[in-house]
Design an enzyme around this catalytic site. Structure first.
Site, short mmCIF file in Angstrom:
data_model
loop_
_atom_site.label_atom_id
_atom_site.label_comp_id
_atom_site.label_asym_id
_atom_site.label_seq_id
_atom_site.Cartn_x
_atom_site.Cartn_y
_atom_site.Cartn_z
N GLY A 65 0.71 -1.24 -0.09
CA GLY A 65 0.09 0.00 -0.14
C GLY A 65 0.69 1.14 -0.06
O GLY A 65 2.18 0.98 0.51
N TYR A 105 -6.62 7.91 -0.35
CA TYR A 105 -6.25 6.51 0.44
C TYR A 105 -7.55 5.96 0.95
O TYR A 105 -7.77 4.68 1.18
CB TYR A 105 -5.48 7.12 1.62
CG TYR A 105 -4.82 5.95 2.37
CD1 TYR A 105 -3.83 4.98 2.10
CD2 TYR A 105 -5.15 5.82 3.81
CE1 TYR A 105 -3.15 4.27 2.90
CE2 TYR A 105 -4.63 4.93 4.68
CZ TYR A 105 -3.76 4.11 4.09
OH TYR A 105 -3.27 2.97 4.99
N THR A 119 5.40 2.28 12.23
CA THR A 119 6.02 1.82 11.20
C THR A 119 6.71 3.02 10.63
O THR A 119 6.64 4.29 11.13
CB THR A 119 5.35 1.18 9.87
OG1 THR A 119 4.28 2.28 9.37
CG2 THR A 119 4.37 0.05 10.42
P1 NAD Z 1 5.25 0.75 4.17
O1 NAD Z 1 5.33 1.82 3.23
O2 NAD Z 1 6.51 0.51 5.21
O3 NAD Z 1 5.32 -0.86 3.38
C1 NAD Z 1 4.60 -0.81 1.96
C2 NAD Z 1 5.10 -1.93 1.20
O4 NAD Z 1 4.53 -2.12 -0.08
C3 NAD Z 1 6.88 -1.29 0.67
O5 NAD Z 1 7.58 -2.28 0.90
C4 NAD Z 1 6.39 -1.08 -0.69
O6 NAD Z 1 7.53 -1.04 -1.53
C5 NAD Z 1 5.22 -1.97 -1.08
N1 NAD Z 1 4.48 -1.80 -2.15
C6 NAD Z 1 4.06 -0.39 -2.66
N2 NAD Z 1 3.94 -0.21 -3.83
C7 NAD Z 1 4.01 -1.55 -4.45
C8 NAD Z 1 3.72 -2.15 -5.57
N3 NAD Z 1 3.12 -1.31 -6.68
N4 NAD Z 1 4.07 -3.50 -5.92
C9 NAD Z 1 4.53 -4.25 -4.96
N5 NAD Z 1 4.83 -3.64 -3.69
C10 NAD Z 1 4.57 -2.39 -3.54
O7 NAD Z 1 3.85 0.66 4.77
P2 NAD Z 1 3.21 0.01 6.22
O8 NAD Z 1 3.13 1.03 7.08
O9 NAD Z 1 4.04 -1.32 6.62
O10 NAD Z 1 1.89 -0.45 5.72
C11 NAD Z 1 1.40 -1.81 5.21
C12 NAD Z 1 0.02 -1.79 4.87
O11 NAD Z 1 -0.72 -1.43 5.97
C13 NAD Z 1 -0.28 -0.79 3.77
O12 NAD Z 1 -1.41 -1.23 2.95
C14 NAD Z 1 -0.92 0.42 4.46
O13 NAD Z 1 -1.86 1.37 4.05
C15 NAD Z 1 -1.53 -0.30 5.60
N6 NAD Z 1 -1.76 0.54 6.84
C16 NAD Z 1 -0.73 0.90 7.56
C17 NAD Z 1 -1.11 1.66 8.84
C18 NAD Z 1 0.24 1.99 9.80
O14 NAD Z 1 0.03 2.80 10.59
N7 NAD Z 1 1.51 1.92 9.54
C19 NAD Z 1 -2.06 1.90 9.21
C20 NAD Z 1 -3.36 1.55 8.28
C21 NAD Z 1 -3.20 0.71 7.51
#
Ligand code: NAD
Length: 457
Positions: free
Chosen positions: A300, A363, A398
């Site tokens: 994401g 988003y 994160t």
């Molecule tokens: P992050 O940015 O640390 O990791 C996301 C990973 O997805 C990265 O390694 C990135 O390279 C990969 N990615 C992005 N685009 C891509 C593509 N086109 N093809 C393949 N891989 C791709 O994010 P995170 O904080 O670990 O979040 C992970 C998930 O959890 C996401 O979907 C995010 O929206 C969701 N989320 C996170 C939080 C938070 O507080 N961190 C809250 C709600 C939801």
């Protein structure tokens, strides 16, 4: 991550100051460690419904000491109940209440009668689970009303009990197998899951021979596995016995290989937005593994701007990665019959998709779409024995949240019942429960991993 306020509040001088000024006191949350029992102490079971016997049986099979309020020590007069140290009230690790017998508003008094004497007699990081009947499955309007009322009770208990206690409601169908869900909700694996309503339907759960490795012989795909939450998901699914195919963009190739090597999994570099990505992924999974049992759509991105300032590219990119890719990959894998019966599709949404968020129209739209995808796909795939669910994380520590402006970050950390951010492992543990063979009856759910964030329902 570095939550300086939580460290300060836990220090000697910090504790005194925080208490004096009535500031949030983030409790130290208990998380599952290898060798820990599922529940660290006795479980008091109450209520008089259709599931009491089944609940006691499941707890017995888990090796838990089950207590019965009627057989418990002499009930003290409510006025004398004070602190958890009150020696006449034995402490419990969890309170489980079968509310399926409640069919009227006066029947709801049973909640008060059970919880009032024991409300302060819980271990730190205690667990409350109420089991009811989904309102849409009730025989009468009055019963449906009474069962719906349970949500308000459970969510309030989650906000009242504090000290890391979680409170969740399970709506169980008559033939539901509750073991996998009770194991999750009563254990430290659900440290940051509170105030949730989980529906468990029929589904034929296969007997889980080894609860330490329930995913043995399973192949799991985790997208966005090179860092953050995705890495934690890959680690936990590996711990549970799965072979994990770790996927991320080529630019993250080095980190991805490190993660995959450490887990004895496979690294697969792929930009999911490439037009041929679903076909290449399907081909890879078919050739190497003959299919895939568990698909976790974690990849994401954010491109935050208010709608007035957002470029069309920023809108398109977020909708593509976060939503369209999940849909296209599901379609490609299902079209090629690569997901066998017992398969699990798990989306990663966000509480922004439930509550909305300033500066995140793109988003929040994409994440609400993930919820829509789950709700539309789950019934269609139930006949094939495939479950479809999503997790909706709140504030998780994160790299993504570390970049937030300080004030927004602090608000995210404190505005929930745990007064702290969750950890990637909390999302991963929730996904592992959904992925488990024992969770065959858990489908169409969106489970928030948000410490009962004040944002959204
Ligand atoms: P992050 O940015 O640390 O990791 C996301 C990973 O997805 C990265 O390694 C990135 O390279 C990969 N990615 C992005 N685009 C891509 C593509 N086109 N093809 C393949 N891989 C791709 O994010 P995170 O904080 O670990 O979040 C992970 C998930 O959890 C996401 O979907 C995010 O929206 C969701 N989320 C996170 C939080 C938070 O507080 N961190 C809250 C709600 C939801």
């Amino acid at each position: 991550m570095n939550d300086r306020y939580a460290s300060f509040a836990a220090s000697g001088p910090g504790r005194a100051l925080v208490k004096r000024f009535g500031l949030p006191q983030p409790p130290r949350l208990r998380r599952q460690r290898a060798g820990d029992p599922v529940v660290p102490g006795p479980v008091l079971v109450g209520g008089d419904g259709r599931l009491s016997g089944a609940i006691v049986k499941v707890l017995g099979a888990m090796g838990v000491e089950v207590r019965d309020p009627a057989a418990s020590q002499e009930q003290p007069a409510p006025a004398t109940i004070g602190t958890p140290a009150d020696e006449r009230i034995p402490l419990n690790a969890a309170l489980v209440f079968d509310a399926t017998g409640i069919t009227t508003s006066t029947g709801l008094r049973a909640l008060y009668d059970f919880f009032h004497p024991y409300a302060r007699a819980l271990y730190p990081c205690g667990r409350v689970v109420v089991v009811g009947t989904a309102p849409e499955q009730c025989g009468t309007a009055v019963e449906a009303m009474s069962q719906r009322a349970l949500e308000g009770f459970v969510r309030s208990v989650g906000k009242e009990f504090g000290r890391g206690t979680t409170a969740n409601l399970v709506y169980a169908s008559p033939d539901a197998d509750l073991e996998s869900t009770l194991r999750f909700l009563l254990s430290a694996r659900s440290a940051y899951v509170s105030g949730q309503v989980i529906r468990v339907g029929p589904g034929t759960a296969t007997t889980t021979a080894n609860w330490d490795k329930p995913l043995a012989d399973k192949v799991a795909l985790v997208t966005g596995a090179a860092r953050g939450i995705g890495t934690a998901i890959a680690q936990i699914l590996t711990r549970e016995g799965a072979h994990v195919v770790c996927l991320d963009v080529p630019a993250a190739g080095e980190a991805l290989s490190t993660v995959a090597n450490e887990l004895s999994g496979t690294a697969f570099q792929l930009d999911l937005t490439a037009p041929d990505a679903p076909a290449r992924l399907a081909e890879h999974l078919q050739a190497r593994h003959g299919g895939v049992d568990i698909v976790v759509h974690n990849a994401g991105i954010t491109r935050d701007k208010t709608i007035a300032r957002m470029s069309s590219d920023q809108w398109d990119q977020v909708l593509d990665v976060n939503l369209a890719c999940q849909q296209r990959v599901n379609e490609a894998l299902l079209a090629d019959d690569l997901i066998p019966p017992g398969g699990r599709l798990i989306g990663v949404a966000s509480i922004a998709g439930i509550a909305g968020n300033r500066g995140q129209t793109n988003y929040a739209t994409s994440k609400a779409g993930v919820i829509g995808l789950v709700q539309a796909t789950a019934p269609a795939l139930s006949g094939a024995g495939i479950t479809v669910n999503a997790v909706a994380p709140g504030f998780i520590e994160t790299a993504m949240t570390a970049k937030m402006p300080m004030f927004v970050r602090e608000a995210g950390r404190r505005l929930n019942s745990m007064n702290q951010g969750g950890l990637p492992i909390d999302v991963a543990e929730t996904i592992a429960w959904l992925a488990s063979p024992g969770s065959a009856g858990v489908t169409g759910n969106v489970v928030r991993v948000c410490g009962q964030s004040l944002l959204g329902a």
